[in-house]
Design a protein around this motif. Structure first.
Motif, short mmCIF file in Angstrom:
data_model
loop_
_atom_site.label_atom_id
_atom_site.label_comp_id
_atom_site.label_asym_id
_atom_site.label_seq_id
_atom_site.Cartn_x
_atom_site.Cartn_y
_atom_site.Cartn_z
N MET A 32 -37.91 -17.87 30.33
CA MET A 32 -37.99 -18.13 31.80
C MET A 32 -37.79 -16.72 32.50
O MET A 32 -37.10 -15.81 32.07
N ARG A 33 -38.30 -16.46 33.54
CA ARG A 33 -38.12 -15.25 34.30
C ARG A 33 -36.76 -14.96 35.03
O ARG A 33 -36.20 -15.90 35.46
N GLN A 34 -36.31 -13.55 35.08
CA GLN A 34 -35.27 -13.27 35.79
C GLN A 34 -35.57 -13.19 37.08
O GLN A 34 -36.43 -12.60 37.62
N ILE A 35 -34.63 -13.58 37.99
CA ILE A 35 -34.71 -13.62 39.45
C ILE A 35 -34.05 -12.38 40.00
O ILE A 35 -32.61 -12.83 40.03
N VAL A 36 -34.23 -11.48 40.66
CA VAL A 36 -33.54 -10.52 41.40
C VAL A 36 -33.73 -10.81 43.03
O VAL A 36 -34.92 -10.30 43.38
N ALA A 37 -32.91 -11.10 43.84
CA ALA A 37 -33.22 -11.21 45.24
C ALA A 37 -32.51 -10.18 45.99
O ALA A 37 -31.39 -9.50 45.53
N LEU A 38 -33.43 -9.48 47.09
CA LEU A 38 -33.05 -8.31 47.50
C LEU A 38 -32.98 -8.86 49.28
O LEU A 38 -34.25 -9.48 49.66
N GLY A 39 -32.24 -8.35 49.99
CA GLY A 39 -32.03 -8.68 51.33
C GLY A 39 -31.16 -7.68 52.09
O GLY A 39 -30.36 -7.00 51.51
N ALA A 90 -31.48 -16.83 47.53
CA ALA A 90 -30.26 -15.85 46.93
C ALA A 90 -29.42 -16.50 46.14
O ALA A 90 -28.81 -15.80 45.05
N ARG A 91 -29.03 -17.65 46.35
CA ARG A 91 -27.87 -18.34 45.28
C ARG A 91 -28.69 -18.71 44.07
O ARG A 91 -27.81 -19.05 43.19
N VAL A 92 -29.85 -18.92 44.12
CA VAL A 92 -30.60 -19.25 42.58
C VAL A 92 -30.91 -18.02 41.77
O VAL A 92 -31.28 -18.13 40.59
N ALA A 93 -30.83 -16.84 42.46
CA ALA A 93 -31.07 -15.67 41.69
C ALA A 93 -30.08 -15.38 40.58
O ALA A 93 -28.84 -15.69 40.74
N ASP A 94 -30.67 -14.72 39.64
CA ASP A 94 -29.73 -14.30 38.73
C ASP A 94 -28.93 -12.96 39.19
O ASP A 94 -27.66 -12.75 38.62
N ARG A 95 -29.51 -12.07 39.93
CA ARG A 95 -28.80 -11.05 40.71
C ARG A 95 -29.00 -10.79 41.89
O ARG A 95 -30.07 -11.11 42.26
N VAL A 96 -28.27 -10.47 42.76
CA VAL A 96 -28.23 -10.15 44.29
C VAL A 96 -28.22 -8.77 44.65
O VAL A 96 -27.27 -8.06 44.16
N VAL A 97 -29.09 -8.20 45.53
CA VAL A 97 -29.12 -6.76 45.93
C VAL A 97 -28.92 -6.80 47.38
O VAL A 97 -29.89 -7.16 47.88
N LEU A 98 -28.03 -6.45 48.02
CA LEU A 98 -27.85 -6.19 49.43
C LEU A 98 -28.21 -4.88 49.70
O LEU A 98 -27.90 -3.83 48.87
#
Length: 283
Positions: A1-8, A141-149
């Motif tokens: 599965m793909r890695q998910i990185v969320a930015l916001g 953002a909650r389901v992402a593997d990594r979160v970048v603020l």
């Protein structure tokens, strides 16, 4: 599965979209597929106008596929919604207006498997959530593997991060401070009660940002030395779990050679994009 990185970000426009594109360009090789930048900003996207792309191919199509159980039809659903920009960067563009974009973000947030794919899906998804103000973006953002603020380096901008302390506890985010900042990583970490390795000071490099939107030309050698690109390489390696050094081949060379001369004169995003980049603003 793909890695998910969320930015916001929590306030303003500190350069979330530019950072997502820079990370995509700097992402370490391997994993079987190049990262896909997905605009998932409920207020609407910028890339369709910036690059003159049809938005019907992007988030609109992805949301429609998710609603119909897209992942059951194959792992290529997300790939089919992506378009190439600035050489070989892959992006899924959102509609410009929030009236169309928000329902799409809601749909995808309800079915994150449309982003992650199945067991055969490879690579990473870089989610550009824009401002983290509404429920759909927070759910993604909650389901992402990594979160970048992402925040600017002024005290008032960092105060907005501190005010959203729940984000610093429930997830272990990376905090990227874009542009000029008179505080050290240690100072910011102490003030926000974060670990020092979670803080990343990234310089704002208008020339490198212009390359990412196809508005400037730069040689491969200078692109490899660009401050924004080198900082993005380090951060991308950390997010992907790889130790890498900036290279001059592959996508790096493609982006360096992709200048404004390659853009069609009727490109609708060009008049709006160029002045902001030339002024050093952060898209």
């Amino acid at each position: 599965m793909r890695q998910i990185v969320a930015l916001g970000s929590f306030k303003g426009a500190p350069g979330v979209t530019t950072l997502a594109l820079a990370l995509s360009a700097a992402w370490p090789p391997g994993g079987g597929a190049r990262p896909i930048v997905v605009e998932a900003d409920a207020d609407g996207g910028d890339l369709a106008v910036r690059f003159g792309l049809p938005d019907a191919v992007g988030l609109l199509a992805l949301a429609a596929g998710a609603r119909q159980g897209g992942t059951e039809r194959g792992a290529g659903e997300l790939d089919g919604c992506a378009q190439n920009v600035a050489g070989s960067l892959r992006v899924v563009v959102a509609p410009t207006g929030g009236q169309q974009a928000e329902p799409c973000v809601v749909e995808v947030a309800a079915r994150p498997s449309a982003l992650r794919g199945d067991g055969d899906s490879k690579g990473a998804v870089l989610l550009d959530l824009g401002r983290l103000g509404g429920a759909p973006s927070e759910e993604l953002a909650r389901v992402a593997d990594r979160v970048v603020l992402v925040a600017r380096g002024e005290a008032d901008a960092l105060a907005h991060v501190a005010a959203r302390s729940e984000w610093l506890v429930e997830v272990r985010p990376e905090l990227v401070v874009m542009g000029e900042c008179r505080y050290s990583e240690a100072d910011i970490a102490q003030a926000l009660r974060m670990e020092r390795d979670q803080i990343h000071l990234l310089p704002w490099d208008a020339r490198a940002a212009a390359v990412l939107v196809g508005a400037a030309h730069i040689t491969p050698r200078r692109w490899g030395r660009a401050r924004l690109f080198r900082a993005a390489v380090a951060l991308a390696g950390q997010l992907a779990g790889a130790d890498i050094e900036p290279g001059r081949g592959g996508l790096c060379s493609e982006l360096a050679q992709f200048g404004s001369g390659a853009l069609p004169p009727q490109w609708p995003g060009r008049p709006a994009a160029l002045p902001s980049v030339q002024r050093g603003e952060m898209p």
